[in-house]
Design a protein around this motif. Structure first.
Motif, mmCIF file in Angstrom:
data_model
loop_
_atom_site.group_PDB
_atom_site.id
_atom_site.type_symbol
_atom_site.label_atom_id
_atom_site.label_comp_id
_atom_site.label_asym_id
_atom_site.label_seq_id
_atom_site.Cartn_x
_atom_site.Cartn_y
_atom_site.Cartn_z
ATOM 1 N N VAL A 159 13.350 33.763 112.640
ATOM 2 C CA VAL A 159 13.196 32.662 113.315
ATOM 3 C C VAL A 159 13.291 33.116 114.878
ATOM 4 N N LEU A 160 12.972 32.630 116.075
ATOM 5 C CA LEU A 160 13.304 32.983 117.437
ATOM 6 C C LEU A 160 12.818 31.826 118.309
ATOM 7 N N ALA A 161 13.391 31.858 119.436
ATOM 8 C CA ALA A 161 12.965 30.823 120.332
ATOM 9 C C ALA A 161 13.172 31.586 121.879
ATOM 10 N N VAL A 162 12.222 31.435 122.535
ATOM 11 C CA VAL A 162 12.027 32.086 123.935
ATOM 12 C C VAL A 162 11.730 30.948 125.046
ATOM 13 N N VAL A 201 9.452 27.906 119.992
ATOM 14 C CA VAL A 201 10.468 28.213 118.852
ATOM 15 C C VAL A 201 9.354 28.476 117.929
ATOM 16 N N ALA A 202 9.635 29.705 117.160
ATOM 17 C CA ALA A 202 8.784 30.111 116.078
ATOM 18 C C ALA A 202 9.396 30.491 114.845
ATOM 19 N N SER A 203 8.800 30.564 113.610
ATOM 20 C CA SER A 203 9.194 30.792 112.635
ATOM 21 C C SER A 203 7.919 31.497 111.460
ATOM 22 N N VAL A 261 2.807 32.147 110.710
ATOM 23 C CA VAL A 261 3.665 31.746 111.765
ATOM 24 C C VAL A 261 3.732 30.529 112.355
ATOM 25 N N GLU A 262 4.723 29.524 112.149
ATOM 26 C CA GLU A 262 4.436 28.437 112.940
ATOM 27 C C GLU A 262 5.131 28.544 114.196
ATOM 28 N N ILE A 263 4.234 28.407 115.286
ATOM 29 C CA ILE A 263 4.587 28.353 116.805
ATOM 30 C C ILE A 263 4.590 26.960 117.446
ATOM 31 N N CYS A 264 6.163 26.718 117.745
ATOM 32 C CA CYS A 264 6.149 25.053 118.094
ATOM 33 C C CYS A 264 6.024 25.250 119.999
ATOM 34 N N LYS A 265 5.373 24.839 120.749
ATOM 35 C CA LYS A 265 5.212 24.679 122.259
ATOM 36 C C LYS A 265 5.689 23.426 122.755
ATOM 37 N N ILE A 266 7.142 23.687 123.506
ATOM 38 C CA ILE A 266 7.708 22.348 123.816
ATOM 39 C C ILE A 266 7.592 22.400 125.177
ATOM 40 N N THR A 267 7.015 21.382 125.610
ATOM 41 C CA THR A 267 6.663 21.114 127.268
ATOM 42 C C THR A 267 7.081 19.623 127.541
#
Length: 276
Positions: free
Chosen positions: A75-78, A86-88, A256-262
């Motif tokens: 898991v990671l967050a950038v 946030v992705a996993s 990979v699930e990539i969550c784009k938060i805006t």
């Protein structure tokens, strides 16, 4: 000298002598396993002897039980200037087996915060349920969503409360704060955390963390002019990181699930990895 009174000189005397001999000099073959039994077992195992009802323990091995199982995952967050990723991955590992290729490790906490969790999947599910309950309770009591800072502290408290029998989970939280700036939080198993711009956890951490440190935080780039990545550039970097980690880590792969938060909310994109 054993004194046996009133012993009749007949066949019963012979049987009495045999019984007495067994008391004074026990038979050793009952308590030792044949060589064939020993060859099939490891030290410390309890095996059946050739004599009916007899067992033997081969010495030298301590047996232990662990309630934890690491089911892998990365898991990671950038965090960017006005967004956070946030992705996993979705691979569920169990030893050298892959029981399922699609298990979600991410949870949308609010419209501005997402958590991703690696480690033991049972503890991950339990922790996510606890967090959803606490978030809903907060909304009922205060008629508003938790801020990113409040969520980060709440998660730390939740993990620390279980410090004597901790959740076997390694969490990252990402989102945008009240000022619209992106931030990420990294946690250990008992709730210690820090606010950063990039963080990675899980089985692929040693391969991904140096890359995002270098490409996003410009660490190890002496004299380089730091430039903020756009949302799409960050997404492309995350995809490259997971693709590379999937080549070396058997517990990272599949999707990979990539969550784009805006400021507009959370958008989830799925990216396929190799399945071998």
């Amino acid at each position: 000298t054993w004194l046996i009174a009133d012993v009749r000189q007949d066949a019963s005397f012979a049987s009495s002598q045999a019984a007495m001999s067994n008391l004074l000099y026990p038979r050793t073959d009952i308590f030792s396993a044949p060589s064939a039994d020993i060859a099939r077992n490891s030290p410390g195992d309890t095996v059946a002897s050739s004599q009916p009802g007899a067992t033997v323990t081969l010495g030298g091995k301590q047996v232990a039980f662990s309630p934890y199982e690491n089911n892998g995952g990365t898991v990671l967050a950038v965090a960017g200037k006005d967004f956070c990723i946030v992705a996993s991955d979705t691979r569920f590992g169990l030893g050298y087996s892959v029981p399922t290729r699609r298990v979600s490790r991410v949870l949308k906490l609010t419209d501005k915060a997402v958590i991703a969790t690696s480690g033991m999947q049972a503890d991950t599910s339990t922790l996510h349920k606890v967090l959803k309950f606490k978030l809903r309770q907060y909304e009922h009591q205060h008629a508003k969503e938790m801020t990113l800072a409040a969520i980060s502290q709440m998660l730390g408290n939740t993990l620390y409360f279980k410090r004597f029998f901790p959740y076997y989970t390694f969490n990252v939280v990402g989102g945008i704060d009240e000022d619209g700036e992106g931030f990420a939080y990294g946690y250990d198993a008992i709730g210690s955390f820090e606010r950063v711009k990039v963080v990675c956890s899980g089985t692929g951490q040693s391969m991904i963390q140096p890359v995002i440190d270098n490409q996003v935080d410009y660490k190890q780039q002496l004299g380089a002019v730091k430039m903020d990545l756009s949302l799409q550039e960050t997404v492309d970097l995350v995809k490259d990181c997971f693709t590379s980690a999937g080549e070396r880590d058997i517990y990272t792969g599949d999707f990979v699930e990539i969550c784009k938060i805006t400021k507009d909310g959370v958008e989830i994109e799925e990216f396929a990895l190799k399945k071998d």
